[in-house]
Scaffold this motif. Sequence first.
Motif, PDB file in Angstrom:
ATOM      1  N   MET A  58       0.830  -1.378   0.453  1.00  0.00           N
ATOM      2  CA  MET A  58       0.083  -0.828   0.413  1.00  0.00           C
ATOM      3  C   MET A  58       0.652   1.463  -0.429  1.00  0.00           C
ATOM      4  O   MET A  58       1.549   1.433   0.763  1.00  0.00           O
ATOM      5  CB  MET A  58      -0.894   0.060   1.117  1.00  0.00           C
ATOM      6  N   ARG A  59       0.674   2.324  -0.968  1.00  0.00           N
ATOM      7  CA  ARG A  59       1.492   3.514  -1.101  1.00  0.00           C
ATOM      8  C   ARG A  59       0.569   4.333   0.022  1.00  0.00           C
ATOM      9  O   ARG A  59      -0.123   5.037  -0.747  1.00  0.00           O
ATOM     10  CB  ARG A  59       0.987   3.829  -2.380  1.00  0.00           C
ATOM     11  N   LYS A  60       1.547   4.933   0.407  1.00  0.00           N
ATOM     12  CA  LYS A  60       0.997   6.050   0.980  1.00  0.00           C
ATOM     13  C   LYS A  60       0.410   7.398   1.068  1.00  0.00           C
ATOM     14  O   LYS A  60       1.421   7.872  -0.115  1.00  0.00           O
ATOM     15  CB  LYS A  60       1.903   6.545   3.326  1.00  0.00           C
ATOM     16  N   ASN A  61      -0.511   8.068   0.778  1.00  0.00           N
ATOM     17  CA  ASN A  61      -0.642   8.977   0.553  1.00  0.00           C
ATOM     18  C   ASN A  61      -1.072   9.390  -0.848  1.00  0.00           C
ATOM     19  O   ASN A  61      -1.091  10.238  -1.750  1.00  0.00           O
ATOM     20  CB  ASN A  61       0.570  10.306   0.837  1.00  0.00           C
ATOM     21  N   LYS A  62      -1.499   8.414  -1.586  1.00  0.00           N
ATOM     22  CA  LYS A  62      -2.025   7.994  -3.083  1.00  0.00           C
ATOM     23  C   LYS A  62      -3.235   7.515  -3.226  1.00  0.00           C
ATOM     24  O   LYS A  62      -3.767   7.040  -2.161  1.00  0.00           O
ATOM     25  CB  LYS A  62      -0.874   6.650  -3.287  1.00  0.00           C
ATOM     26  N   VAL A  63      -4.242   8.057  -3.877  1.00  0.00           N
ATOM     27  CA  VAL A  63      -5.497   7.590  -4.079  1.00  0.00           C
ATOM     28  C   VAL A  63      -5.666   7.612  -5.462  1.00  0.00           C
ATOM     29  O   VAL A  63      -5.300   8.185  -6.047  1.00  0.00           O
ATOM     30  CB  VAL A  63      -6.269   8.785  -4.149  1.00  0.00           C
ATOM     31  N   ASP A  64      -5.874   6.498  -5.732  1.00  0.00           N
ATOM     32  CA  ASP A  64      -6.915   5.561  -7.164  1.00  0.00           C
ATOM     33  C   ASP A  64      -8.094   6.345  -6.962  1.00  0.00           C
ATOM     34  O   ASP A  64      -8.801   5.525  -6.107  1.00  0.00           O
ATOM     35  CB  ASP A  64      -6.189   4.302  -6.562  1.00  0.00           C
ATOM     36  N   VAL A  65      -8.184   6.780  -7.926  1.00  0.00           N
ATOM     37  CA  VAL A  65      -9.561   6.822  -8.634  1.00  0.00           C
ATOM     38  C   VAL A  65      -9.947   5.998  -9.244  1.00  0.00           C
ATOM     39  O   VAL A  65      -8.943   5.660 -11.095  1.00  0.00           O
ATOM     40  CB  VAL A  65      -9.677   8.428  -8.715  1.00  0.00           C
ATOM     41  N   ILE A  66     -11.520   5.288 -10.112  1.00  0.00           N
ATOM     42  CA  ILE A  66     -12.129   4.736 -10.830  1.00  0.00           C
ATOM     43  C   ILE A  66     -12.920   5.037 -11.331  1.00  0.00           C
ATOM     44  O   ILE A  66     -13.493   4.690 -10.500  1.00  0.00           O
ATOM     45  CB  ILE A  66     -12.084   3.246 -10.331  1.00  0.00           C
ATOM     46  N   THR A  67     -13.183   5.214 -12.433  1.00  0.00           N
ATOM     47  CA  THR A  67     -14.058   5.067 -12.976  1.00  0.00           C
ATOM     48  C   THR A  67     -14.881   4.491 -14.064  1.00  0.00           C
ATOM     49  O   THR A  67     -14.532   4.251 -14.465  1.00  0.00           O
ATOM     50  CB  THR A  67     -13.961   6.917 -14.137  1.00  0.00           C
ATOM     51  N   LEU A  68     -16.030   3.421 -13.168  1.00  0.00           N
ATOM     52  CA  LEU A  68     -17.073   3.589 -14.918  1.00  0.00           C
ATOM     53  C   LEU A  68     -18.238   4.172 -15.049  1.00  0.00           C
ATOM     54  O   LEU A  68     -18.708   5.140 -14.429  1.00  0.00           O
ATOM     55  CB  LEU A  68     -17.518   2.639 -13.823  1.00  0.00           C
ATOM     56  N   GLY A  69     -18.483   3.495 -15.861  1.00  0.00           N
ATOM     57  CA  GLY A  69     -19.627   4.510 -16.873  1.00  0.00           C
ATOM     58  C   GLY A  69     -19.536   5.897 -17.480  1.00  0.00           C
ATOM     59  O   GLY A  69     -18.417   4.907 -18.443  1.00  0.00           O
ATOM     60  N   CYS A  70     -20.070   6.410 -18.009  1.00  0.00           N
ATOM     61  CA  CYS A  70     -19.879   8.017 -19.026  1.00  0.00           C
ATOM     62  C   CYS A  70     -19.148   8.757 -18.798  1.00  0.00           C
ATOM     63  O   CYS A  70     -18.573   8.947 -17.457  1.00  0.00           O
ATOM     64  CB  CYS A  70     -21.266   7.950 -19.107  1.00  0.00           C
ATOM     65  N   SER A  71     -18.910  10.064 -19.720  1.00  0.00           N
ATOM     66  CA  SER A  71     -18.011  10.577 -19.332  1.00  0.00           C
ATOM     67  C   SER A  71     -18.740  11.515 -18.112  1.00  0.00           C
ATOM     68  O   SER A  71     -17.738  12.639 -17.921  1.00  0.00           O
ATOM     69  CB  SER A  71     -18.049  11.494 -20.958  1.00  0.00           C
ATOM     70  N   LYS A  72     -20.006  11.949 -17.827  1.00  0.00           N
ATOM     71  CA  LYS A  72     -19.948  12.638 -17.497  1.00  0.00           C
ATOM     72  C   LYS A  72     -19.720  12.146 -15.586  1.00  0.00           C
ATOM     73  O   LYS A  72     -19.204  13.172 -15.504  1.00  0.00           O
ATOM     74  CB  LYS A  72     -22.029  12.382 -16.685  1.00  0.00           C
ATOM     75  N   ASN A  73     -19.348  11.102 -15.839  1.00  0.00           N
ATOM     76  CA  ASN A  73     -18.482  10.626 -14.912  1.00  0.00           C
ATOM     77  C   ASN A  73     -17.677  11.016 -14.375  1.00  0.00           C
ATOM     78  O   ASN A  73     -16.535  11.045 -13.337  1.00  0.00           O
ATOM     79  CB  ASN A  73     -19.042   8.615 -14.112  1.00  0.00           C
ATOM     80  N   LEU A  74     -16.924  10.255 -15.662  1.00  0.00           N
ATOM     81  CA  LEU A  74     -15.203  11.385 -15.282  1.00  0.00           C
ATOM     82  C   LEU A  74     -14.674  12.611 -15.092  1.00  0.00           C
ATOM     83  O   LEU A  74     -14.069  12.517 -14.579  1.00  0.00           O
ATOM     84  CB  LEU A  74     -14.510  10.689 -17.297  1.00  0.00           C
ATOM     85  N   VAL A  75     -16.034  13.627 -15.636  1.00  0.00           N
ATOM     86  CA  VAL A  75     -16.238  14.622 -14.826  1.00  0.00           C
ATOM     87  C   VAL A  75     -15.676  14.738 -13.594  1.00  0.00           C
ATOM     88  O   VAL A  75     -14.917  15.642 -13.007  1.00  0.00           O
ATOM     89  CB  VAL A  75     -16.497  16.025 -15.347  1.00  0.00           C
ATOM     90  N   ASP A  76     -16.702  14.007 -12.739  1.00  0.00           N
ATOM     91  CA  ASP A  76     -16.697  14.396 -11.700  1.00  0.00           C
ATOM     92  C   ASP A  76     -15.692  13.612 -11.065  1.00  0.00           C
ATOM     93  O   ASP A  76     -14.668  14.332 -10.346  1.00  0.00           O
ATOM     94  CB  ASP A  76     -17.781  13.064 -10.582  1.00  0.00           C
TER      95      ASP A  76
END
Length: 432
Positions: free
Chosen positions: A1-19
């Motif tokens: 586990m890497r400290k101070n690292k955030v992994d963001v995983i986007t599923l679905g449409c491009s509107k979700n991607l903007v969020d």
Amino acid sequence: MRKNKVDVITLGCSKNLVDSEQIMRQFVANGYTVEHDPHKINGEIVVVNTCGFIGDAQEESINMILELGEAKKKGKIGKLFVMGCLSERFMKDLQKELPEVDHFYGKFNWKQLISDLGKSYNKDLSADRVLTTPSHYAYLKIAEGCDRTCSYCAIPISTGHYQSLPMETIEEEVRLLVRQGVKEFQVIAQDLTYYGLDLYKRYALPELVERISDIPGVEWIRLHYGYPAHFPYDLLRVMRERGNVCKYMDIALQHISDNMLKRMRRNITKQETYDLIQRMREEVPGIHLRTTLMVGHPGETEKDFEELVEFVRKIRFERMGAFPYSHEEGTYAYKRYQDEILQEVKEERLDYIMRIQERISSEINTSKIGKTFKAIIDREEDGFYIGRTEFDSPEVDPELLINKANRLTLGEFYNVEVEDAQAFDLYGKVLG
């Protein structure tokens, strides 16, 4: 586990991607290292932005959460947070069934996630993002929610009523993105054509597109997810007159038979649909239309499907996708109709209509051989540069494969002559 690292995983449409891009910017402002859809998920914090549109998308989201839950148990990741449409729609059920998730957030309250970590949400960065796309293009979300009442659609359940963003806010975001090097804007909303009716009491999309078009540095504007009923026809004038507004319209038509349009609650007739397409092609010569069609909605007879097939053959859409009806809890169709059409029948109809479209796409692409198009270069792969014309949206439309006779720069425009074509790809060479 890497400290101070955030992994963001986007599923679905491009509107979700903007969020996702917006929340990533907030994490960066608070000192975190952020990765989007990383090859190796090992963050101290993992955020899954879920899709709840149809059953397959829901299943993909849940499977991802379960997989990450196992990784958390093994100490490979730290805290696990879930946001987006699925958790907005099924919050209580998910909380009960997935205790390995530290906290669920909905579609709109993800800003609270930052505060819950003891960090500060920076309002001055609300228009800023960490782009996950190539640096020369970005998705531009101009509204949230939907006020349509289509029988099959669960999206309004998750997103609520239509909310247009003020034009000034959108213009500010565009200027910011241009300063960062963005040249091409994919304008998105669940329903573009409704834009402004809630805020300005009028259909304001044509004015908005003109205002974006006037911003120096905006090279291409491409429009996604229009609605056919009450279409703002002045938009066609804007598209015809403005050189940086792509002659491209993504407009989901779903069906053509009057029986199905009525059952789907689409507020348009077969003849009105034909008239709309004819007017689009007359007023904007060369326009490329992308549409989405649905097969297997309750009540679709063989005659209805035959009308749909005839429609596809007659109109010859430049871009077309299709999908089988999904019986979604909470929708009008779920409450009103039985999902009586067998899944295998839905799949047969889907395969049949897509085979027809493949032939049409092949013929349309072949007609482009010998013609020259302005193209932007997205990336480089073995043997080719990969580009797109104004008629091609990223990830969903044909790509232009360009030989490496010349050294090209990613994100730049070139004139490319088409030398060969397949159903879903073009091949060409740079001129000059």
